[in-house]
Design a protein around this motif. Structure first.
Motif, PDB file in Angstrom:
ATOM      1  N   TYR A 260       0.351 -50.310 -72.845  1.00 49.18           N
ATOM      2  CA  TYR A 260      -0.199 -49.194 -73.389  1.00 49.18           C
ATOM      3  C   TYR A 260      -0.061 -47.785 -72.457  1.00 49.18           C
TER       4      TYR A 260
ATOM      5  N   GLN B 174      -2.170 -44.177 -72.042  1.00 43.55           N
ATOM      6  CA  GLN B 174      -3.612 -43.395 -72.440  1.00 43.55           C
ATOM      7  C   GLN B 174      -3.602 -41.999 -72.047  1.00 43.55           C
TER       8      GLN B 174
ATOM      9  N   LEU C 100      -5.562 -45.391 -76.931  1.00 42.95           N
ATOM     10  CA  LEU C 100      -4.572 -46.050 -76.243  1.00 42.95           C
ATOM     11  C   LEU C 100      -3.550 -46.237 -77.227  1.00 42.95           C
TER      12      LEU C 100
ATOM     13  N   PHE D 142      -1.819 -42.380 -68.181  1.00 45.68           N
ATOM     14  CA  PHE D 142      -2.503 -43.968 -67.720  1.00 45.68           C
ATOM     15  C   PHE D 142      -1.943 -44.886 -68.528  1.00 45.68           C
TER      16      PHE D 142
ATOM     17  N   LEU E 285      -1.481 -48.906 -69.035  1.00 39.11           N
ATOM     18  CA  LEU E 285      -2.206 -50.265 -68.941  1.00 39.11           C
ATOM     19  C   LEU E 285      -1.305 -51.564 -69.292  1.00 39.11           C
TER      20      LEU E 285
ATOM     21  N   GLU F  78      -5.714 -52.977 -64.185  1.00 38.23           N
ATOM     22  CA  GLU F  78      -6.663 -51.820 -63.656  1.00 38.23           C
ATOM     23  C   GLU F  78      -5.842 -50.559 -64.132  1.00 38.23           C
TER      24      GLU F  78
ATOM     25  N   ARG G 186      -1.709 -44.812 -62.736  1.00 44.31           N
ATOM     26  CA  ARG G 186      -1.765 -43.442 -63.133  1.00 44.31           C
ATOM     27  C   ARG G 186      -0.543 -42.829 -62.810  1.00 44.31           C
TER      28      ARG G 186
END
Lengths: 116, 110
Positions: free
Chosen positions: A36, A38, A44, A88, A90, A109, A112
């Motif tokens: 994903y 973000q 997301l 970001f 994921l 976690e 980035r």
């Protein structure tokens, strides 16, 4: 118990450089795997998901790609990063059994990425 | 769009107050989940409610689901400063797609 590891945690890359984000899952077999993205302050966006080795589905056309070389390894790549790739990222996994798969996702976690 | 919608986008309350977040969706769902994300971290699953359920509790969390209105709400009672985070509703469609709403940013002021 199951764990998910994602790295690197932060990355600053110049425009046009390559990208490789890695994700591994431990403690389960044949998980569904997801990448994903973000954007800042947003929800997301599903980029890729995989139900097995070598099986990748892309949700959004872009200059990113994903690979699953091993059962519990999921890699997000790019040959040439764009400014708009900043965000970001994921990785997540879910159970593969259709009957038991409620869709609950277990997230790493995050990584980035800043593209300059 | 299959995306869900959440309101409010941002919510600021005093510690001890209740926080209510709402989520709406457009498609048929199998279940709806709520996740929490602390700033710059991964998401953590909070609670799941199936399409044939109307209400579910877990600790200080209460989730309702109204499939006729295609909406859900998350209530956090007696909020604490540690509840400050973003909250996402996530729904699993009848076609096994998992879709995220844009999230509600909750700030609990001590």
């Amino acid at each position: 118990s199951q764990t998910i590891h994602q790295w690197p945690a932060t990355l600053v890359q110049p425009v046009g450089s390559p990208l490789s984000l890695e994700c591994t899952v431990e403690g389960t077999s044949n998980p569904n795997l997801y990448w994903y993205r973000q954007a800042a302050g947003r929800g997301l966006q599903l980029l890729f998901y995989s139900v097995g080795i070598g099986q990748i589905s892309s949700e959004v056309p872009q200059n990113l790609s994903a690979s699953r070389p091993q059962d519990r390894q999921f890699i997000l790549s790019s040959k040439k990063l764009l400014l708009s790739d900043s965000g970001f990222y994921l990785c997540a996994w879910s159970w593969w059994l259709a009957g038991a798969n409620t869709g609950e996702l277990f997230f790493g976690e995050g990584s980035r990425l800043t593209v300059l | 769009s299959q995306q869900g919608e959440e309101d409010p986008q941002a919510l600021s309350i005093q510690e001890g107050e209740n926080a209510t977040m709402n989520c709406s969706y457009k498609t048929s769902i199998n279940n709806l989940q709520w996740y929490r994300q602390n700033s710059g971290r991964g998401l953590v699953h909070l609670i799941l409610i199936r399409s044939n359920e109307r209400e579910k509790h877990s600790g200080r969390l209460r989730v309702t689901l109204d499939t006729s209105k295609k909406s859900s709400s998350l209530l956090i009672t007696a909020s604490r400063a540690a509840d400050t985070a973003s909250y996402f509703c996530v729904f699993k469609t009848s076609y096994d797609k998992v879709i995220f709403g844009p999230g509600t940013s909750l700030s609990v002021i001590p």
